[in-house]
Design a protein around this motif. Structure first.
Motif, mmCIF file in Angstrom:
data_model
loop_
_atom_site.group_PDB
_atom_site.id
_atom_site.type_symbol
_atom_site.label_atom_id
_atom_site.label_comp_id
_atom_site.label_asym_id
_atom_site.label_seq_id
_atom_site.Cartn_x
_atom_site.Cartn_y
_atom_site.Cartn_z
ATOM 1 N N SER A 1 20.254 27.109 10.654
ATOM 2 C CA SER A 1 20.927 26.026 11.378
ATOM 3 C C SER A 1 20.175 25.666 12.659
ATOM 4 C CB SER A 1 22.374 26.411 11.702
ATOM 5 O OG SER A 1 22.426 27.433 12.681
ATOM 6 N N LEU A 2 19.432 26.638 13.218
ATOM 7 C CA LEU A 2 18.652 26.348 14.418
ATOM 8 C C LEU A 2 17.578 25.304 14.150
ATOM 9 C CD1 LEU A 2 18.018 29.901 15.961
ATOM 10 C CD2 LEU A 2 19.792 28.256 16.578
ATOM 11 N N LEU A 3 17.089 25.242 12.918
ATOM 12 C CA LEU A 3 16.014 24.312 12.575
ATOM 13 C C LEU A 3 16.459 22.857 12.712
ATOM 14 C CD1 LEU A 3 14.595 26.166 9.438
ATOM 15 C CD2 LEU A 3 13.678 26.185 11.761
ATOM 16 N N ASP A 4 17.765 22.618 12.636
ATOM 17 C CA ASP A 4 18.294 21.257 12.791
ATOM 18 C C ASP A 4 18.560 20.913 14.255
ATOM 19 O OD1 ASP A 4 18.323 20.831 10.007
ATOM 20 O OD2 ASP A 4 20.267 21.842 9.832
ATOM 21 N N LYS B 1 0.214 36.304 16.180
ATOM 22 C CA LYS B 1 0.661 35.214 15.312
ATOM 23 C C LYS B 1 0.653 33.914 16.096
ATOM 24 C CE LYS B 1 4.290 33.800 12.061
ATOM 25 N NZ LYS B 1 3.350 33.586 10.953
ATOM 26 N N ILE B 2 -0.080 32.936 15.596
ATOM 27 C CA ILE B 2 -0.141 31.614 16.209
ATOM 28 C C ILE B 2 0.506 30.636 15.244
ATOM 29 C CG2 ILE B 2 -1.638 29.811 17.138
ATOM 30 C CD1 ILE B 2 -3.736 31.955 17.666
ATOM 31 N N ASP B 3 1.630 30.070 15.638
ATOM 32 C CA ASP B 3 2.351 29.175 14.739
ATOM 33 C C ASP B 3 3.343 28.351 15.544
ATOM 34 O OD1 ASP B 3 3.030 28.017 12.320
ATOM 35 O OD2 ASP B 3 3.183 29.938 11.282
ATOM 36 N N SER B 4 3.873 27.300 14.900
ATOM 37 C CA SER B 4 4.911 26.501 15.545
ATOM 38 C C SER B 4 6.191 27.328 15.631
ATOM 39 C CB SER B 4 5.173 25.227 14.741
ATOM 40 O OG SER B 4 5.700 25.551 13.468
ATOM 41 N N LEU B 5 7.060 26.982 16.573
ATOM 42 C CA LEU B 5 8.337 27.688 16.673
ATOM 43 C C LEU B 5 9.129 27.514 15.378
ATOM 44 C CD1 LEU B 5 9.483 26.921 20.336
ATOM 45 C CD2 LEU B 5 7.892 28.643 19.476
ATOM 46 N N TYR B 6 9.023 26.338 14.776
ATOM 47 C CA TYR B 6 9.706 26.081 13.502
ATOM 48 C C TYR B 6 9.276 27.112 12.462
ATOM 49 C CZ TYR B 6 11.611 23.311 9.611
ATOM 50 O OH TYR B 6 12.328 22.886 8.519
ATOM 51 N N LEU C 1 10.503 22.245 18.485
ATOM 52 C CA LEU C 1 10.181 23.284 17.505
ATOM 53 C C LEU C 1 8.753 23.182 16.990
ATOM 54 C CD1 LEU C 1 13.452 23.473 15.377
ATOM 55 C CD2 LEU C 1 12.679 25.023 17.178
ATOM 56 N N TRP C 2 8.078 22.066 17.285
ATOM 57 C CA TRP C 2 6.695 21.925 16.824
ATOM 58 C C TRP C 2 5.687 22.313 17.892
ATOM 59 C CZ3 TRP C 2 6.218 22.305 11.989
ATOM 60 C CH2 TRP C 2 7.231 21.836 11.146
ATOM 61 N N ARG C 3 6.175 22.850 19.003
ATOM 62 C CA ARG C 3 5.247 23.472 19.948
ATOM 63 C C ARG C 3 4.675 24.722 19.288
ATOM 64 N NH1 ARG C 3 6.937 23.093 26.255
ATOM 65 N NH2 ARG C 3 8.496 21.442 26.104
ATOM 66 N N VAL C 4 3.435 24.997 19.592
ATOM 67 C CA VAL C 4 2.787 26.181 19.026
ATOM 68 C C VAL C 4 2.920 27.341 20.009
ATOM 69 C CG1 VAL C 4 0.594 27.178 18.277
ATOM 70 C CG2 VAL C 4 1.178 24.824 17.658
ATOM 71 N N LEU C 5 3.345 28.471 19.486
ATOM 72 C CA LEU C 5 3.400 29.700 20.277
ATOM 73 C C LEU C 5 2.322 30.649 19.783
ATOM 74 C CD1 LEU C 5 4.662 31.784 22.242
ATOM 75 C CD2 LEU C 5 6.177 32.461 20.350
ATOM 76 N N SER C 6 1.446 31.042 20.684
ATOM 77 C CA SER C 6 0.521 32.128 20.403
ATOM 78 C C SER C 6 1.215 33.403 20.865
ATOM 79 C CB SER C 6 -0.799 31.925 21.160
ATOM 80 O OG SER C 6 -1.628 33.054 21.004
ATOM 81 N N LYS C 7 1.801 34.116 19.907
ATOM 82 C CA LYS C 7 2.569 35.333 20.195
ATOM 83 C C LYS C 7 1.644 36.532 20.039
ATOM 84 C CE LYS C 7 6.529 37.973 18.321
ATOM 85 N NZ LYS C 7 5.752 39.111 17.757
ATOM 86 N N SER C 8 1.424 37.244 21.124
ATOM 87 C CA SER C 8 0.528 38.395 21.052
ATOM 88 C C SER C 8 1.159 39.500 20.218
ATOM 89 C CB SER C 8 0.210 38.918 22.460
ATOM 90 O OG SER C 8 1.229 39.788 22.918
ATOM 91 N N GLN C 9 0.337 40.452 19.841
ATOM 92 C CA GLN C 9 0.815 41.567 19.027
ATOM 93 C C GLN C 9 1.754 42.487 19.792
ATOM 94 O OE1 GLN C 9 -2.284 40.764 20.018
ATOM 95 N NE2 GLN C 9 -3.699 42.496 19.818
ATOM 96 N N TYR C 10 1.885 42.262 21.097
ATOM 97 C CA TYR C 10 2.735 43.111 21.927
ATOM 98 C C TYR C 10 4.059 42.437 22.300
ATOM 99 C CZ TYR C 10 -2.058 44.741 22.567
ATOM 100 O OH TYR C 10 -3.351 45.145 22.344
#
Length: 244
Positions: free
Chosen positions: A184-187, A141-146, A113-122
């Motif tokens: 619950s997914l965060l756990d 949005k560039i952020d961790s999956l968490y 969950l601490w991998r970073v996803l650079s999610k494009s606007q599309y």
């Protein structure tokens, strides 16, 4: 088409990084075609964010500003005629040059969950085990999956709170059940799948290890609502849930 954020460890576990990225985005958008000197950009961000000096600023980045820039998949850099590192935001390719892709990552423990996803606007994100989807909202949005999951939880909660008595109780209960499942997914009590559908092909993970890539499903068509994020789960569609 997006390049992995690999050489530099982008730490999205604290809010400072998110603020720096937002300000960097605004700085670049003010002069989209102008190459900005990295040194000048760093000093502007350092002052704008209230850091005492460059050492404190780069401590927040966990590295140099130059490394940070070169790790960002939506930023392009070069050495100019004055031998300076300069940068600007990459222009999106014309739509007829898009190479849509689907990326799937199996989440098996908390570290994933601490991998970073650079999610494009599309791009849209899907969690098939929940029949849950976060649609494109026109913003990168560039952020961790968490933190992506936390943002979805916050947005849904805000939607319920802002609707107040105007929301049917049964609908409210279904949304809050969805919130509970997301939390619950965060756990990571059990594995689940994180799927990115991106018609532009610009999205990427910080670490592409075990990420399965395939052409985007043809039946999925991209639509981008104006300033809204649409979350879909098995109970129906919640509309106009603004992104953070």
């Amino acid at each position: 088409m997006g390049r992995p954020i690999s050489q530099f460890k982008v730490d999205m576990s604290h809010q400072e990084m998110e603020r720096i990225l937002e300000e960097l985005q605004q700085l670049c958008e003010q002069t989209p075609d102008v190459w900005i000197a990295a040194e000048a950009g760093a000093r502007w961000l350092c002052h704008d964010q209230g850091y005492e000096d460059m050492a404190e600023f780069e401590d927040a980045l966990h590295g140099t500003f130059e490394d940070f820039l070169q790790a960002m998949p939506h930023i392009e850099t070069k050495i100019d005629e004055k031998n300076r590192l300069v940068f600007r935001i990459k222009r999106d390719p014309p739509r007829d040059q898009w190479q849509g892709k689907k990326m799937s990552l199996r989440i098996t423990d908390g570290s994933d969950l601490w991998r970073v996803l650079s999610k494009s606007q599309y791009a849209t994100v899907e969690i098939p085990e929940m029949e849950f989807e976060i649609s494109a909202d026109g913003k990168r949005k560039i952020d961790s999956l968490y933190n992506h999951i936390c943002a979805a939880v916050w947005n849904l909660g805000q939607h319920v709170n802002s609707s107040g008595a105007g929301m049917v109780e049964d609908h409210k209960e279904k949304i809050m059940d969805c919130v509970s499942q997301l939390q619950s997914l965060l756990d990571v009590d059990k594995p689940f799948t994180w799927v990115v559908h991106d018609p532009s092909g610009l999205s990427t993970f910080s670490d592409m290890t075990n990420v399965e890539e395939a052409p985007m499903d043809r039946e999925r068509e991209w639509t981008c609502p104006e300033g809204a994020e649409v979350v879909v789960n098995r109970e129906g569609v919640v509309q106009n849930v603004s992104a953070q």
